[in-house]
Design a protein around this motif. Sequence first.
Motif, PDB file in Angstrom:
ATOM      1  N   ILE A   1      25.631  13.809  33.056  1.00  0.00           N
ATOM      2  CA  ILE A   1      27.141  14.305  32.551  1.00  0.00           C
ATOM      3  C   ILE A   1      27.720  14.948  32.890  1.00  0.00           C
ATOM      4  O   ILE A   1      27.163  16.506  33.028  1.00  0.00           O
ATOM      5  N   GLU A   2      28.321  15.044  33.841  1.00  0.00           N
ATOM      6  CA  GLU A   2      30.030  16.367  34.003  1.00  0.00           C
ATOM      7  C   GLU A   2      30.108  16.917  32.765  1.00  0.00           C
ATOM      8  O   GLU A   2      30.842  16.616  32.162  1.00  0.00           O
ATOM      9  N   CYS A   3      29.881  18.161  32.788  1.00  0.00           N
ATOM     10  CA  CYS A   3      30.453  19.116  31.724  1.00  0.00           C
ATOM     11  C   CYS A   3      31.663  20.075  32.943  1.00  0.00           C
ATOM     12  O   CYS A   3      31.678  20.455  34.148  1.00  0.00           O
ATOM     13  N   LEU A   4      33.031  20.807  32.635  1.00  0.00           N
ATOM     14  CA  LEU A   4      33.117  21.788  32.792  1.00  0.00           C
ATOM     15  C   LEU A   4      34.062  22.225  31.770  1.00  0.00           C
ATOM     16  O   LEU A   4      33.848  22.537  30.200  1.00  0.00           O
ATOM     17  N   ILE A   5      34.740  23.043  32.334  1.00  0.00           N
ATOM     18  CA  ILE A   5      34.836  24.379  31.362  1.00  0.00           C
ATOM     19  C   ILE A   5      36.331  25.437  32.244  1.00  0.00           C
ATOM     20  O   ILE A   5      35.830  25.130  33.427  1.00  0.00           O
ATOM     21  N   THR A   6      37.817  25.292  32.118  1.00  0.00           N
ATOM     22  CA  THR A   6      38.878  25.256  32.628  1.00  0.00           C
ATOM     23  C   THR A   6      38.674  27.148  32.612  1.00  0.00           C
ATOM     24  O   THR A   6      38.212  27.492  31.918  1.00  0.00           O
ATOM     25  N   LYS A   7      39.609  27.520  33.751  1.00  0.00           N
ATOM     26  CA  LYS A   7      39.732  28.442  34.170  1.00  0.00           C
ATOM     27  C   LYS A   7      40.844  29.431  33.283  1.00  0.00           C
ATOM     28  O   LYS A   7      40.330  30.808  32.548  1.00  0.00           O
ATOM     29  N   VAL A   8      41.038  28.793  32.511  1.00  0.00           N
ATOM     30  CA  VAL A   8      41.866  29.462  31.340  1.00  0.00           C
ATOM     31  C   VAL A   8      40.728  29.639  30.126  1.00  0.00           C
ATOM     32  O   VAL A   8      41.211  30.999  29.126  1.00  0.00           O
ATOM     33  N   SER A   9      40.196  28.285  29.639  1.00  0.00           N
ATOM     34  CA  SER A   9      38.983  28.803  28.870  1.00  0.00           C
ATOM     35  C   SER A   9      38.332  29.645  28.785  1.00  0.00           C
ATOM     36  O   SER A   9      37.922  30.277  27.876  1.00  0.00           O
ATOM     37  N   LEU A  10      37.337  29.774  30.254  1.00  0.00           N
ATOM     38  CA  LEU A  10      36.504  31.054  31.009  1.00  0.00           C
ATOM     39  C   LEU A  10      37.397  32.787  30.269  1.00  0.00           C
ATOM     40  O   LEU A  10      36.655  33.200  30.046  1.00  0.00           O
ATOM     41  N   GLU A  11      38.473  32.853  30.435  1.00  0.00           N
ATOM     42  CA  GLU A  11      39.475  33.718  30.744  1.00  0.00           C
ATOM     43  C   GLU A  11      38.930  33.808  29.412  1.00  0.00           C
ATOM     44  O   GLU A  11      39.152  35.307  28.781  1.00  0.00           O
ATOM     45  N   GLN A  12      39.572  32.905  28.201  1.00  0.00           N
ATOM     46  CA  GLN A  12      39.489  33.417  27.487  1.00  0.00           C
ATOM     47  C   GLN A  12      38.506  33.420  26.584  1.00  0.00           C
ATOM     48  O   GLN A  12      37.933  34.834  25.753  1.00  0.00           O
ATOM     49  N   LEU A  13      37.333  32.804  27.155  1.00  0.00           N
ATOM     50  CA  LEU A  13      35.992  33.334  26.471  1.00  0.00           C
ATOM     51  C   LEU A  13      35.448  34.689  26.744  1.00  0.00           C
ATOM     52  O   LEU A  13      35.185  35.705  26.185  1.00  0.00           O
ATOM     53  N   SER A  14      35.824  34.781  27.985  1.00  0.00           N
ATOM     54  CA  SER A  14      35.278  36.583  28.580  1.00  0.00           C
ATOM     55  C   SER A  14      36.789  37.367  28.438  1.00  0.00           C
ATOM     56  O   SER A  14      35.851  38.402  28.467  1.00  0.00           O
ATOM     57  N   GLY A  15      37.723  37.517  27.905  1.00  0.00           N
ATOM     58  CA  GLY A  15      38.474  38.732  27.400  1.00  0.00           C
ATOM     59  C   GLY A  15      38.248  39.047  29.318  1.00  0.00           C
ATOM     60  O   GLY A  15      39.544  40.022  29.221  1.00  0.00           O
ATOM     61  N   GLN A  16      38.962  38.343  30.619  1.00  0.00           N
ATOM     62  CA  GLN A  16      39.236  38.499  31.729  1.00  0.00           C
ATOM     63  C   GLN A  16      39.961  37.560  32.475  1.00  0.00           C
ATOM     64  O   GLN A  16      39.772  36.766  32.467  1.00  0.00           O
ATOM     65  N   SER A  17      40.217  38.506  33.339  1.00  0.00           N
ATOM     66  CA  SER A  17      41.511  37.941  34.220  1.00  0.00           C
ATOM     67  C   SER A  17      40.833  37.568  35.060  1.00  0.00           C
ATOM     68  O   SER A  17      39.861  38.672  35.850  1.00  0.00           O
ATOM     69  N   ILE A  18      40.829  35.686  35.482  1.00  0.00           N
ATOM     70  CA  ILE A  18      40.166  35.786  36.858  1.00  0.00           C
ATOM     71  C   ILE A  18      41.106  35.236  37.730  1.00  0.00           C
ATOM     72  O   ILE A  18      41.664  34.437  38.008  1.00  0.00           O
ATOM     73  N   ALA A  19      41.267  35.753  39.106  1.00  0.00           N
ATOM     74  CA  ALA A  19      41.380  35.726  40.576  1.00  0.00           C
ATOM     75  C   ALA A  19      41.463  35.451  41.785  1.00  0.00           C
ATOM     76  O   ALA A  19      41.978  35.050  42.002  1.00  0.00           O
ATOM     77  N   SER A  20      39.585  34.907  41.328  1.00  0.00           N
ATOM     78  CA  SER A  20      39.402  34.135  42.729  1.00  0.00           C
ATOM     79  C   SER A  20      38.321  33.633  41.709  1.00  0.00           C
ATOM     80  O   SER A  20      37.565  33.514  40.606  1.00  0.00           O
TER      81      SER A  20
END
Length: 88
Positions: A31-50
């Motif tokens: 089963i392929e799972c995914l999390i988008t950059k936006v959701s990961l940023e929201q979860l972590s509270g960090q801005s992702i640049a790379s």
Amino acid sequence: MNQSILFPDIQTWDDEHQAILFPAQQAGALIECLITKVSLEQLSGQSIASSQQALDIFAQYRFDLEELAEALIEEEEFNSLGQIEVVN
């Protein structure tokens, strides 16, 4: 945790979809799972640049993300492509 769902230590950055893809196995099915950059940023509270930063943050939150994905798999919350999309 339900041992019938396994998460191999594999994750990749999908540049086209701006998401991290990670597999799960249930009863032999992949089963392929995914999390988008936006959701990961929201979860972590960090801005992702790379992509590397996204993978590093994913690693920090891996256990939580696997638990969320596991619950979605058990509820059969697949998207139109048959994927599990972890959203925050």
